[in-house]
Design a protein around this motif. Structure first.
Motif, PDB file in Angstrom:
ATOM      1  N   TYR A 140       3.624  12.207  -2.309  1.00 32.03           N
ATOM      2  CA  TYR A 140       4.389  11.403  -1.341  1.00 32.03           C
ATOM      3  C   TYR A 140       5.881  11.324  -1.669  1.00 32.03           C
ATOM      4  CZ  TYR A 140      -0.251   9.559   0.041  1.00 32.03           C
ATOM      5  OH  TYR A 140      -1.554   9.420   0.444  1.00 32.03           O
ATOM      6  N   GLY A 181      -4.598  -2.495 -10.570  1.00 29.03           N
ATOM      7  CA  GLY A 181      -5.409  -3.224  -9.604  1.00 29.03           C
ATOM      8  C   GLY A 181      -4.709  -3.243  -8.258  1.00 29.03           C
ATOM      9  N   GLN A 233       4.639   4.552  -8.370  1.00 25.65           N
ATOM     10  CA  GLN A 233       4.872   5.103  -9.719  1.00 25.65           C
ATOM     11  C   GLN A 233       3.726   4.791 -10.677  1.00 25.65           C
ATOM     12  OE1 GLN A 233       8.776   3.610 -10.787  1.00 25.65           O
ATOM     13  NE2 GLN A 233       9.780   5.239  -9.625  1.00 25.65           N
ATOM     14  N   GLY A 234       2.682   4.166 -10.174  1.00 29.50           N
ATOM     15  CA  GLY A 234       1.510   3.902 -11.022  1.00 29.50           C
ATOM     16  C   GLY A 234       1.669   2.689 -11.917  1.00 29.50           C
ATOM     17  N   GLY A 239      -3.985   6.421 -15.158  1.00 30.82           N
ATOM     18  CA  GLY A 239      -2.786   6.786 -15.896  1.00 30.82           C
ATOM     19  C   GLY A 239      -2.449   5.954 -17.115  1.00 30.82           C
ATOM     20  N   VAL A 281      -8.740   5.439   7.583  1.00 31.72           N
ATOM     21  CA  VAL A 281      -9.664   4.298   7.657  1.00 31.72           C
ATOM     22  C   VAL A 281      -9.652   3.627   9.018  1.00 31.72           C
ATOM     23  CG1 VAL A 281      -7.981   2.718   6.592  1.00 31.72           C
ATOM     24  CG2 VAL A 281     -10.421   2.188   6.488  1.00 31.72           C
ATOM     25  N   ILE A 333      -1.318  10.840  -3.337  1.00 29.21           N
ATOM     26  CA  ILE A 333      -0.138  10.065  -3.729  1.00 29.21           C
ATOM     27  C   ILE A 333       0.832  10.849  -4.604  1.00 29.21           C
ATOM     28  CG2 ILE A 333      -1.177   8.916  -5.740  1.00 29.21           C
ATOM     29  CD1 ILE A 333       0.297   6.329  -4.718  1.00 29.21           C
ATOM     30  N   ASN A 347       1.243  -0.422 -10.911  1.00 28.43           N
ATOM     31  CA  ASN A 347       0.266  -1.466 -10.556  1.00 28.43           C
ATOM     32  C   ASN A 347      -1.036  -1.231 -11.313  1.00 28.43           C
ATOM     33  OD1 ASN A 347      -0.181   0.912  -8.846  1.00 28.43           O
ATOM     34  ND2 ASN A 347      -1.801  -0.284  -7.892  1.00 28.43           N
ATOM     35  N   MET A 354      -8.084  -3.566   3.585  1.00 29.77           N
ATOM     36  CA  MET A 354      -8.077  -2.178   4.082  1.00 29.77           C
ATOM     37  C   MET A 354      -8.472  -1.146   3.016  1.00 29.77           C
ATOM     38  SD  MET A 354      -6.041   0.672   3.936  1.00 29.77           S
ATOM     39  CE  MET A 354      -4.351   0.270   3.551  1.00 29.77           C
ATOM     40  N   ALA A 391      -6.625   0.206  -5.865  1.00 30.30           N
ATOM     41  CA  ALA A 391      -7.251  -0.611  -4.825  1.00 30.30           C
ATOM     42  C   ALA A 391      -8.475   0.083  -4.234  1.00 30.30           C
ATOM     43  CB  ALA A 391      -6.222  -0.896  -3.736  1.00 30.30           C
ATOM     44  N   LYS A 438      -6.081   1.045 -18.272  1.00 31.37           N
ATOM     45  CA  LYS A 438      -6.817   1.276 -17.019  1.00 31.37           C
ATOM     46  C   LYS A 438      -8.168   1.950 -17.319  1.00 31.37           C
ATOM     47  CE  LYS A 438      -2.784   1.571 -13.900  1.00 31.37           C
ATOM     48  NZ  LYS A 438      -1.981   2.392 -12.982  1.00 31.37           N
ATOM     49  N   VAL A 480      -5.154  11.591  -5.132  1.00 28.66           N
ATOM     50  CA  VAL A 480      -3.846  11.949  -5.700  1.00 28.66           C
ATOM     51  C   VAL A 480      -3.302  13.312  -5.285  1.00 28.66           C
ATOM     52  CG1 VAL A 480      -4.276  10.448  -7.680  1.00 28.66           C
ATOM     53  CG2 VAL A 480      -4.703  12.888  -7.908  1.00 28.66           C
ATOM     54  N   ASP A 532       0.819  -1.217   0.000  1.00 30.16           N
ATOM     55  CA  ASP A 532       0.000   0.000   0.000  1.00 30.16           C
ATOM     56  C   ASP A 532       0.849   1.261   0.000  1.00 30.16           C
ATOM     57  OD1 ASP A 532      -2.778  -1.201   0.598  1.00 30.16           O
ATOM     58  OD2 ASP A 532      -1.472  -2.126   2.098  1.00 30.16           O
TER      59      ASP A 532
HETATM   60  N1  NAP Z   1      -7.184   7.678   4.156  1.00 29.64           N
HETATM   61  C1  NAP Z   1      -6.935   6.404   4.307  1.00 29.64           C
HETATM   62  O1  NAP Z   1      -7.178   5.797   5.353  1.00 29.64           O
HETATM   63  C2  NAP Z   1      -6.360   5.641   3.146  1.00 29.64           C
HETATM   64  C3  NAP Z   1      -6.366   4.246   3.108  1.00 29.64           C
HETATM   65  C4  NAP Z   1      -5.878   3.585   1.965  1.00 29.64           C
HETATM   66  C5  NAP Z   1      -5.363   4.341   0.909  1.00 29.64           C
HETATM   67  N2  NAP Z   1      -5.340   5.692   1.019  1.00 29.64           N
HETATM   68  C6  NAP Z   1      -4.843   6.517  -0.098  1.00 29.64           C
HETATM   69  O2  NAP Z   1      -5.658   6.260  -1.216  1.00 29.64           O
HETATM   70  C7  NAP Z   1      -4.906   6.470  -2.406  1.00 29.64           C
HETATM   71  C8  NAP Z   1      -5.027   5.232  -3.301  1.00 29.64           C
HETATM   72  O3  NAP Z   1      -4.451   4.133  -2.604  1.00 29.64           O
HETATM   73  P1  NAP Z   1      -4.560   2.671  -3.220  1.00 29.64           P
HETATM   74  O4  NAP Z   1      -4.149   1.730  -2.174  1.00 29.64           O
HETATM   75  O5  NAP Z   1      -5.877   2.525  -3.868  1.00 29.64           O
HETATM   76  O6  NAP Z   1      -3.423   2.711  -4.318  1.00 29.64           O
HETATM   77  P2  NAP Z   1      -3.581   2.324  -5.854  1.00 29.64           P
HETATM   78  O7  NAP Z   1      -4.543   3.308  -6.438  1.00 29.64           O
HETATM   79  O8  NAP Z   1      -3.842   0.882  -5.991  1.00 29.64           O
HETATM   80  O9  NAP Z   1      -2.132   2.598  -6.410  1.00 29.64           O
HETATM   81  C9  NAP Z   1      -1.658   3.898  -6.451  1.00 29.64           C
HETATM   82  C10 NAP Z   1      -2.051   4.554  -7.789  1.00 29.64           C
HETATM   83  O10 NAP Z   1      -1.892   5.951  -7.661  1.00 29.64           O
HETATM   84  C11 NAP Z   1      -1.668   6.489  -8.942  1.00 29.64           C
HETATM   85  N3  NAP Z   1      -0.570   7.443  -8.897  1.00 29.64           N
HETATM   86  C12 NAP Z   1       0.700   7.205  -8.547  1.00 29.64           C
HETATM   87  N4  NAP Z   1       1.420   8.331  -8.650  1.00 29.64           N
HETATM   88  C13 NAP Z   1       0.579   9.281  -9.063  1.00 29.64           C
HETATM   89  C14 NAP Z   1       0.736  10.658  -9.371  1.00 29.64           C
HETATM   90  N5  NAP Z   1       1.921  11.286  -9.257  1.00 29.64           N
HETATM   91  N6  NAP Z   1      -0.353  11.342  -9.784  1.00 29.64           N
HETATM   92  C15 NAP Z   1      -1.539  10.722  -9.916  1.00 29.64           C
HETATM   93  N7  NAP Z   1      -1.737   9.414  -9.644  1.00 29.64           N
HETATM   94  C16 NAP Z   1      -0.673   8.728  -9.231  1.00 29.64           C
HETATM   95  C17 NAP Z   1      -1.290   5.326  -9.867  1.00 29.64           C
HETATM   96  O11 NAP Z   1      -2.389   5.072 -10.730  1.00 29.64           O
HETATM   97  P3  NAP Z   1      -2.482   5.807 -12.159  1.00 29.64           P
HETATM   98  O12 NAP Z   1      -1.774   4.944 -13.153  1.00 29.64           O
HETATM   99  O13 NAP Z   1      -3.923   5.880 -12.381  1.00 29.64           O
HETATM  100  O14 NAP Z   1      -1.801   7.130 -11.997  1.00 29.64           O
HETATM  101  C18 NAP Z   1      -1.119   4.167  -8.910  1.00 29.64           C
HETATM  102  O15 NAP Z   1      -1.469   2.948  -9.525  1.00 29.64           O
HETATM  103  C19 NAP Z   1      -3.476   6.767  -1.963  1.00 29.64           C
HETATM  104  O16 NAP Z   1      -3.283   8.151  -1.947  1.00 29.64           O
HETATM  105  C20 NAP Z   1      -3.434   6.211  -0.553  1.00 29.64           C
HETATM  106  O17 NAP Z   1      -2.463   6.842   0.238  1.00 29.64           O
HETATM  107  C21 NAP Z   1      -5.828   6.348   2.098  1.00 29.64           C
END
Ligand code: NAP
Length: 349
Positions: free
Chosen positions: A263, A340, A335-336, A193, A289, A260, A338, A143, A172, A197, A236, A56
């Motif tokens: 980060y 899924g 880095q995007g 991205g 969460v 993201i 993944n 999660m 996710a 997708k 993002v 994650d």
């Molecule tokens: N608040 C909470 O409790 C909580 C819990 C879980 C997750 N989160 C947050 O939810 C977000 C998504 O998490 P996830 O687990 O579902 O990850 P995810 O979407 O499965 O993977 C991260 C995705 O973010 C995109 N990304 C990466 N760098 C980026 C950039 N510079 N600009 C735009 N998009 C970028 C990429 O997709 P693309 O190819 O589409 O760019 C990457 O595949 C994250 O910010 C994470 O920190 C928060």
């Protein structure tokens, strides 16, 4: 002699330093382990064999130096990186947990984990009335899906007919948020991205989607959200949030789930359109969460396993193979790369 290799944090890294490097900041450490001789006792009542572990983006936040305060403390140097894991109980000193049963626990990214007695309350035995695949418990039910569920339903408070825009929509969290929003009667727009997708988002039922690498978010949002945005599921941050502020309706809600794009950003993005928060009476609500899910756990586990079992909630996985693939998996997520939910399979079921 067996092994209990682990992924260790070697050096803290702040966002301004960019992406973590495998080897320098974290990496595989080989550790011999005598499984047969390993003993559970009152201090360490369970020994777990880790099978599927979640990868994650928030792990990146835990790699920061301890001076940067966040909702979870920074990890210690030399520590095995912990994350939610589906594991088998291989040795047990407590009758409630039989050997061979499966649990979800904040194990380390390692082959075997001893559960200390003060962490026993965090061990979640799995209940599987629909006979879902084991990986579901750190995947479709894990999660990030809990995040999508509580964020959308209890932070966003959506109403049928509203327009929601979701960034990182194929990931996710995003894939679940979009399908749940659709099932609640919203008009659902997503961004991701790659064209692959985007095609997947259409298959999931998104009404519209765009590849933010091919079209500016400033152009795409007015084009795809002609009635404006009522809810933004923010994953993002950065320029995307700025564009949303310009396209938001009066009293729109921003579910601030993640940022993201910031980060690993050496040049943090400064919002330009924040006056819109005032002039449109917008609400931006951040949430974590783990603070919300205890309030909604019962309804979550009543509704979600059924939706998954009936095929009403589709879920795409990106499974990395072996403990050693986890660092590459984490950098891939950041880095995007993944497509899924990123998981690693550490061992056979
Ligand atoms: N608040 C909470 O409790 C909580 C819990 C879980 C997750 N989160 C947050 O939810 C977000 C998504 O998490 P996830 O687990 O579902 O990850 P995810 O979407 O499965 O993977 C991260 C995705 O973010 C995109 N990304 C990466 N760098 C980026 C950039 N510079 N600009 C735009 N998009 C970028 C990429 O997709 P693309 O190819 O589409 O760019 C990457 O595949 C994250 O910010 C994470 O920190 C928060």
């Amino acid at each position: 002699m067996s092994s209990n290799n682990g992924i260790i944090l070697r050096k803290h890294i702040d966002p301004v330093e960019g992406y973590p490097k495998v080897g320098e900041h974290f990496g595989l450490e080989e550790r011999p382990f005598n499984l047969e001789a390993a003993k559970v006792d009152e201090e360490h009542p369970l020994l777990l064999r880790n099978i599927y572990t979640s990868i994650d983006p928030y792990i990146r936040i835990r790699m920061q130096s301890p001076q940067r305060k966040s909702y979870l403390p920074s990890l210690d140097l030399g520590q095995v990186i912990p994350n939610l894991t589906l594991a088998e109980v291989v040795k047990s000193a407590v009758p409630e947990y039989k050997t061979g049963s499966h649990v979800v626990f904040m194990s380390g990214w390692e082959e075997y984990t001893f559960v200390p007695k003060d962490a026993m309350k965090m061990v979640q035995p799995i209940s599987n009335p629909y006979n879902l695949p084991l990986m579901t418990f750190v995947g479709a039910l894990g999660m990030p899906s809990q995040t999508a569920y509580v964020g959308l339903k209890h932070v966003g408070k959506p109403k049928a007919g509203e327009t929601i825009y979701i960034s990182a929509a194929s990931g996710a969290v995003g894939q679940v948020a979009g399908q749940l929003a659709k099932s609640m009667g919203l008009y659902v727009v997503g961004s991701a991205g790659s064209d692959e997708k985007i095609a997947h988002l259409k298959e999931l039922g998104y009404d519209a989607a765009f590849n933010y690498k091919n079209e500016s978010v400033h152009d795409a949002l007015p084009r795809l959200c002609p009635k404006g945005i009522d809810i933004y599921f923010e994953n993002v941050g950065g320029e995307t949030l700025d564009a949303v502020l310009m396209n938001a309706n009066f009293h729109a809600r921003i579910i601030f789930c993640g940022a993201i794009s910031q980060y690993n950003n050496p040049n943090p993005y400064g919002l330009k359109n924040y006056a819109q928060i005032l002039t449109k009476s917008l609400t931006i609500e951040g949430f974590i969460v783990m603070n919300l899910i205890p309030l909604y756990q019962e309804e979550y586990f009543r509704e979600m396993p059924k939706l998954i079992a009936e095929g009403k909630l589709k879920y795409k996985y990106d499974v990395y193979k072996g403990l050693g693939s986890i660092p590459e998996g984490l950098i891939g997520v950041l880095q995007g790369k993944n497509f899924g939910k990123a998981l690693a399979k550490i061992a056979d079921e």
